[in-house]
Design an enzyme around this catalytic site. Structure first.
Site, short mmCIF file in Angstrom:
data_model
loop_
_atom_site.label_atom_id
_atom_site.label_comp_id
_atom_site.label_asym_id
_atom_site.label_seq_id
_atom_site.Cartn_x
_atom_site.Cartn_y
_atom_site.Cartn_z
N HIS A 1 5.29 -14.63 -3.59
CA HIS A 1 5.44 -13.70 -4.78
C HIS A 1 6.19 -12.41 -4.56
O HIS A 1 5.96 -11.30 -4.78
CB HIS A 1 3.97 -13.19 -5.25
CG HIS A 1 3.05 -14.17 -5.27
ND1 HIS A 1 3.25 -15.32 -6.27
CD2 HIS A 1 2.00 -14.51 -4.86
CE1 HIS A 1 2.20 -16.23 -6.21
NE2 HIS A 1 1.24 -15.69 -5.09
N GLU B 1 0.73 -1.09 -0.07
CA GLU B 1 -0.11 -0.17 0.22
C GLU B 1 0.94 1.35 -0.09
O GLU B 1 0.48 2.61 0.10
CB GLU B 1 -0.78 0.17 1.06
CG GLU B 1 -2.08 -0.96 0.99
CD GLU B 1 -1.85 -2.27 1.20
OE1 GLU B 1 -0.83 -2.82 1.91
OE2 GLU B 1 -2.53 -3.09 0.69
N PHE C 1 13.59 5.93 -0.45
CA PHE C 1 13.17 4.57 -0.46
C PHE C 1 13.73 3.90 0.76
O PHE C 1 15.00 3.68 1.13
CB PHE C 1 13.88 4.02 -1.81
CG PHE C 1 13.46 2.55 -2.08
CD1 PHE C 1 11.92 2.46 -2.63
CD2 PHE C 1 14.04 1.52 -1.54
CE1 PHE C 1 11.48 1.29 -2.84
CE2 PHE C 1 13.43 0.20 -1.94
CZ PHE C 1 12.20 0.12 -2.56
N ARG D 1 19.21 -3.91 10.29
CA ARG D 1 19.29 -2.96 9.34
C ARG D 1 18.43 -1.81 9.84
O ARG D 1 18.27 -0.72 9.37
CB ARG D 1 18.95 -3.17 7.97
CG ARG D 1 19.62 -4.20 7.11
CD ARG D 1 19.44 -4.32 5.77
NE ARG D 1 20.28 -5.22 5.36
CZ ARG D 1 19.90 -5.95 4.08
NH1 ARG D 1 18.94 -5.46 3.45
NH2 ARG D 1 20.77 -6.78 3.43
C1 DLZ Z 1 0.75 -10.08 2.68
C2 DLZ Z 1 2.10 -9.81 2.84
C3 DLZ Z 1 3.12 -10.74 3.26
C4 DLZ Z 1 3.11 -12.06 2.95
N1 DLZ Z 1 4.35 -10.05 3.66
C5 DLZ Z 1 4.57 -8.95 3.67
C6 DLZ Z 1 5.56 -8.38 4.08
O1 DLZ Z 1 6.85 -8.89 4.40
N2 DLZ Z 1 5.89 -6.91 4.25
C7 DLZ Z 1 4.82 -6.22 4.14
O2 DLZ Z 1 5.15 -4.92 4.31
N3 DLZ Z 1 3.83 -6.62 3.91
C8 DLZ Z 1 3.42 -7.82 3.49
N4 DLZ Z 1 2.29 -8.19 3.30
C9 DLZ Z 1 1.14 -7.47 3.20
C10 DLZ Z 1 0.88 -6.60 1.66
O3 DLZ Z 1 1.95 -5.81 1.74
C11 DLZ Z 1 -0.42 -5.97 1.87
O4 DLZ Z 1 -0.38 -5.16 2.98
C12 DLZ Z 1 -1.69 -6.91 1.91
O5 DLZ Z 1 -1.47 -7.96 0.91
C13 DLZ Z 1 -2.88 -6.32 1.71
O6 DLZ Z 1 -2.85 -5.39 0.56
#
Ligand code: DLZ
Length: 296
Positions: free
Chosen positions: A219, A189, A244, A258
Site C-alpha cells: 500500500h 508516524e 519535507f 539520495r
Molecule cells: C510497515 C512499513 C513498511 C512496510 N514500509 C515502511 C517503509 O518503507 N518506510 C517507513 O518509514 N516505514 C515503513 N513501515 C512502517 C510504518 O511506517 C509504520 O511505522 C508501521 O506500520 C506502524 O504503524
C-alpha cells in the site's frame, strides 16, 4: 582553459596559521582539501566566486582581501563573537572597524583576526543592481529552534539523512541545544509527531525525515499520500514551516544515493529549506517561536 585562482597567504607562525584557520572556519567557508608535508601545511578555504583584481590608486597598508557576502550584519556578528572568544574586550574592539558605506554602493567593515592581517567583508547595498528585488529567506540558522522528526524504519538511510540535516543546521549557526530530535517508528508516524511538536509552538520549524521503499512497502501509494498530506496539513494548520525530507524510492540503492552517497543528501536539503522558511516567515512578520525550552 583557466579554472581557478589560488591566492596563497603565508602564515608567519603555526599559532597564526591556527588562528586564521579557526577564524575562517567560524565564518562558514567551505573547506578545501588540507595538505601537509614535512615542512609545511595548507588549508584552503573555497568561495563560490573569486577574481584577481588589479587596482590603481589604493592606499598602502589597505587590505588586499575583500570577501563579498550577502548578510553583512550577520557576518559581523560571527566575527565579533570570534574576536570576543579569542581576545580581551579592548583588543577585540580595536581589531574591527565600524561598518561604513563606500562610494561604490556597498557596505564594508574590516577585521584583523590576527594583528597585522586584515580582511574586508562587504556587500552590495543593492544586490540586484536595480533589478526588482525578490523577498527571500536567508540561510543563517542563528537564534532558530528546530525539531527533527526522524523515522527508525530504514535506519541505515534515515541516520544519514539525520546526519545531513544536523550538518546543515550546525554549519548554518544553529545551537546544539536548540535542535531537538524526535524518533518515531516509521514514516506513518511522522505527521502525528510533527504536528504534536508544531502545536506547542516551541520550535520555529519541523524537519521530517523518512524513507519509503516502493518495492518493500505494501500500500505504498496510500501510505505515501497520507504521510505527505499529514505533514502538509500540519504545516498549514499550525503555521510552523515543515521541511519535507521523506524519500520515496524504488530501491534501497536509490535511497542511499539520495542520502549522501551520490546525489546530495536530502536531509541536508530539507534542513536548508527549513532555515530559509523560518527566515522568510520572520521577514513576512510571522510571530517567532515562544522562548521556552523544549524538554529533551
Ligand atoms: C510497515 C512499513 C513498511 C512496510 N514500509 C515502511 C517503509 O518503507 N518506510 C517507513 O518509514 N516505514 C515503513 N513501515 C512502517 C510504518 O511506517 C509504520 O511505522 C508501521 O506500520 C506502524 O504503524
Amino acid at each position: 582553459m583557466i579554472k581557478g585562482i589560488t591566492l596563497v597567504r603565508p602564515a608567519s607562525s603555526p599559532v597564526i596559521y591556527d588562528a586564521l584557520v579557526s577564524f575562517f572556519s567560524a565564518l562558514g567557508f567551505e573547506e578545501g582539501r588540507s595538505w601537509e608535508d614535512d615542512k609545511s601545511r595548507g588549508r584552503p578555504f573555497v568561495a563560490p566566486l573569486g577574481n584577481l583584481e588589479f587596482v590603481d590608486g589604493m592606499q598602502r597598508g589597505e587590505t588586499d582581501t575583500f570577501i563579498e557576502v550577502t548578510q553583512l550584519d550577520s557576518v559581523r556578528q560571527v566575527v565579533e563573537r570570534w574576536l570576543a572568544a579569542h581576545l580581551n574586550k579592548a583588543e577585540a574592539a580595536k581589531r574591527i572597524s565600524p561598518t561604513a558605506e563606500t562610494q561604490w554602493r556597498s557596505r564594508v567593515f574590516s577585521v584583523e583576526p590576527v594583528a597585522g592581517v586584515s580582511y574586508a567583508f562587504w556587500e552590495w547595498m543593492e544586490p540586484l543592481h536595480g533589478k526588482p528585488m525578490a523577498l527571500a529567506g536567508d540561510l543563517s540558522a542563528e537564534g532558530m529552534k528546530f525539531a527533527i522528526v526522524v523515522a527508525r524504519w530504514n535506519a541505515v538511510i534515515t541516520d544519514r539523512l539525520l546526519e545531513g540535516a544536523l550538518d546543515c543546521l550546525y554549519r548554518s549557526g544553529a545551537r546544539k541545544d536548540e535542535v531537538h530530535i524526535i524518533r518515531v517508528p516509521g514514516a506513518w508516524e511522522i505527521p502525528s509527531a510533527a504536528r504534536k511538536i508544531a502545536e506547542t509552538k516551541l520550535v520555529d520549524a519541523v524537519i521530517t525525515l523518512g524513507v519509503l521503499l516502493r518495492g518493500e512497502t505494501a500500500h505504498y501509494e496510500a501510505i505515501y499520500n497520507e504521510v505527505s498530506r499529514g505533514i502538509g496539513q500540519s504545516q498549514q494548520e499550525t503555521g510552523i514551516p515543515h521541511a519535507f525530507g521523506v524519500l520515496t524510492c524504488e530501491t534501497l540503492e536509490q535511497a542511499l544515493d539520495r542520502a549522501g552517497l551520490k546525489s546530495g543528501n536530502k536531509g541536508f536539503e530539507a534542513a536548508s529549506a527549513a532555515i530559509e522558511m523560518v527566515s522568510l516567515h520572520r521577514k513576512l512578520g510571522a510571530p517567532p517561536a515562544e522562548k521556552v525550552e523544549v524538554g529533551q
